[in-house]
Each structure stands twice: as structure tokens, then as C-alpha cells.
Motif scaffolding. Structure first.
Motif, PDB file in Angstrom:
ATOM      1  N   GLU A   1      -5.368  -0.654 -10.253  1.00  0.00           N
ATOM      2  CA  GLU A   1      -6.294  -0.363  -9.156  1.00  0.00           C
ATOM      3  C   GLU A   1      -5.542   0.272  -7.981  1.00  0.00           C
ATOM      4  OE1 GLU A   1      -9.634  -2.608  -6.392  1.00  0.00           O
ATOM      5  OE2 GLU A   1      -8.292  -3.800  -7.612  1.00  0.00           O
ATOM      6  N   VAL A   2      -6.126   1.348  -7.436  1.00  0.00           N
ATOM      7  CA  VAL A   2      -5.560   2.038  -6.285  1.00  0.00           C
ATOM      8  C   VAL A   2      -6.295   1.566  -5.037  1.00  0.00           C
ATOM      9  CG1 VAL A   2      -5.207   4.276  -5.172  1.00  0.00           C
ATOM     10  CG2 VAL A   2      -4.935   4.065  -7.658  1.00  0.00           C
ATOM     11  N   SER A   3      -5.540   1.164  -3.999  1.00  0.00           N
ATOM     12  CA  SER A   3      -6.127   0.722  -2.734  1.00  0.00           C
ATOM     13  C   SER A   3      -5.515   1.503  -1.583  1.00  0.00           C
ATOM     14  CB  SER A   3      -5.859  -0.765  -2.500  1.00  0.00           C
ATOM     15  OG  SER A   3      -6.442  -1.549  -3.496  1.00  0.00           O
ATOM     16  N   ILE A   4      -6.349   1.849  -0.626  1.00  0.00           N
ATOM     17  CA  ILE A   4      -5.869   2.491   0.598  1.00  0.00           C
ATOM     18  C   ILE A   4      -5.354   1.390   1.517  1.00  0.00           C
ATOM     19  CG2 ILE A   4      -6.528   3.824   2.638  1.00  0.00           C
ATOM     20  CD1 ILE A   4      -8.833   4.976   0.879  1.00  0.00           C
ATOM     21  N   ILE A   5      -4.139   1.550   2.014  1.00  0.00           N
ATOM     22  CA  ILE A   5      -3.635   0.572   2.979  1.00  0.00           C
ATOM     23  C   ILE A   5      -3.575   1.144   4.393  1.00  0.00           C
ATOM     24  CG2 ILE A   5      -2.432  -0.879   1.313  1.00  0.00           C
ATOM     25  CD1 ILE A   5       0.200   0.463   2.164  1.00  0.00           C
ATOM     26  N   GLU A   6      -3.593   2.466   4.504  1.00  0.00           N
ATOM     27  CA  GLU A   6      -3.623   3.067   5.847  1.00  0.00           C
ATOM     28  C   GLU A   6      -4.026   4.524   5.747  1.00  0.00           C
ATOM     29  OE1 GLU A   6      -0.804   3.857   9.749  1.00  0.00           O
ATOM     30  OE2 GLU A   6       0.077   2.882   8.014  1.00  0.00           O
ATOM     31  N   ILE A   7      -4.806   4.955   6.714  1.00  0.00           N
ATOM     32  CA  ILE A   7      -5.100   6.370   6.910  1.00  0.00           C
ATOM     33  C   ILE A   7      -4.465   6.717   8.250  1.00  0.00           C
ATOM     34  CG2 ILE A   7      -6.894   8.112   7.194  1.00  0.00           C
ATOM     35  CD1 ILE A   7      -8.732   6.134   5.579  1.00  0.00           C
TER      36      ILE A   7
END
Length: 192
Positions: A147-153
Motif C-alpha cells: 500500500e502506498v500512503s502520502i505522508i506529506e505534500i
């Protein structure tokens, strides 16, 4: 559910992030929150799920013509990492040149068995959804489950000569001077 990572919301560059920012039990979380909160002058904190996995940075680069280029994504390698030590880009890993973390968090642009195409697609969606401009970086985690998760934009990532962003600029065949000229052109186009 834990584990969690606590980040100061009014800082950048991993200021205030240490190994102790990762907490795995609720009692410890509630014990540490007031201490961390006071340490950061009672400003809001971000409490996120800590995702143990591989860390990737996907940099985005807008050109004067309005097109957006995805620069080469990089993976942060946590080399020689002791078991139990959180795999995070803490303050030391970015700024303390003689620290263990700084010396053992190298970047690679050749990641194996990673869904780079999916990560690029996610980064472009972030660009559009958050109406980003100029340059940005989307940081992601790839969990063991895939699973790919965004941790910061990050709408304003560090662009010092040794930064990961400028590393990606160079990896794509541009110079830092090319990048600065392009950003000035983008800014002038936006102002018209």
C-alpha cells in the motif's frame, strides 16, 4: 490505531522530529503529548499514523509553458538501521552532518520492486487537487503490504544545493541555474 508520529505543525525541515516522535502505545502518547506541546510553545501538533516502510520522494517541476514534469523519484535508504529505530527523516538526518542518521540516509534513483508509476500518478493528482505551482514534492511510504500512503505534500521543499529536490533536478539533466531561471519565468507568468 498506533503507532503514531507527532510533528510540530508550525515547523519545517524536520525541526522537532526525533526518534521519540514515534510512539506505539496510547498511555505513552497521552503522557508525551503535554511535554511535546509545551516544547513547541503550545502550537498545534500533527498526530499521524506512523507507516513503517520504504520512503519515496516524488518531485514535481512546472515549466514556463505551464507543463508539469515529474522529476526522477528517489527512495531514502535507511542503511545499517538498528532494529527498533524508527525509519524517519528526522532533524539529524537532514541537518547534522556527523550524525548516524545523516550518514545512513542516502538517496537512490534506482528503486527495485516499487510501484513508481503509481507514485507518479498520485503525485500528479496531488498537484492538481492542491493547486500546486512552481515546484513541489510529494513524500510517500510504501508499506510491506504494498500500500502506498502520502505522508506529506510539500509545496515549498528545500532547494539548497545538497537538497533532495536539487538532486532530482540534476538527475533529470538540469542544473540548479536552469531550475531557478524556470521558476522565475513561472512566477512572472503567474503575476501577469
Amino acid at each position: 490505531p498506533g503507532p503514531w508520529i507527532i510533528k510540530p505543525s508550525w515547523e519545517d525541515g524536520s525541526v522537532g522530529i526525533t526518534d521519540s516522535s514515534v510512539i506505539s502505545s496510547k498511555p505513552l502518547l497521552f503522557q508525551k503529548l503535554p511535554v511535546i506541546y509545551s516544547r513547541h510553545r503550545y502550537r498545534p501538533l500533527l498526530i499521524e499514523n506512523y507507516i513503517d516502510g520504504r520512503e519515496f520522494n516524488v518531485p514535481l517541476y512546472q515549466h514556463v509553458d505551464g507543463s508539469v514534469e515529474i522529476l526522477p523519484p528517489s527512495e531514502i535508504l535507511f542503511d545499517c538501521w538498528p532494529e527498533g529505530k524508527p525509519k524517519i527523516m528526522n532533524y539529524n538526518s537532514k541537518w547534522e552532518e556527523n550524525s548516524f542518521e545523516y550518514e545512513n540516509t542516502q538517496r537512490t534513483y534506482e528503486s527495485e520492486d516499487a510501484p513508481i508509476g503509481l507514485m507518479k500518478e498520485i503525485a500528479m493528482k496531488c498537484w492538481d487537487i492542491f493547486d500546486l505551482r512552481g515546484y513541489a514534492r510529494v513524500d510517500m511510504r510504501l508499506a510491506g503490504s504494498g500500500e502506498v500512503s502520502i505522508i506529506e505534500i510539500n509545496a515549498n521543499p528545500c532547494i539548497t544545493p545538497t537538497s533532495g529536490y536539487i538532486g532530482a533536478v540534476n538527475e533529470a539533466g538540469y542544473t540548479a541555474t536552469d531550475f531557478v531561471r524556470e521558476m522565475l519565468g513561472v512566477a512572472l507568468n503567474v503575476r501577469r
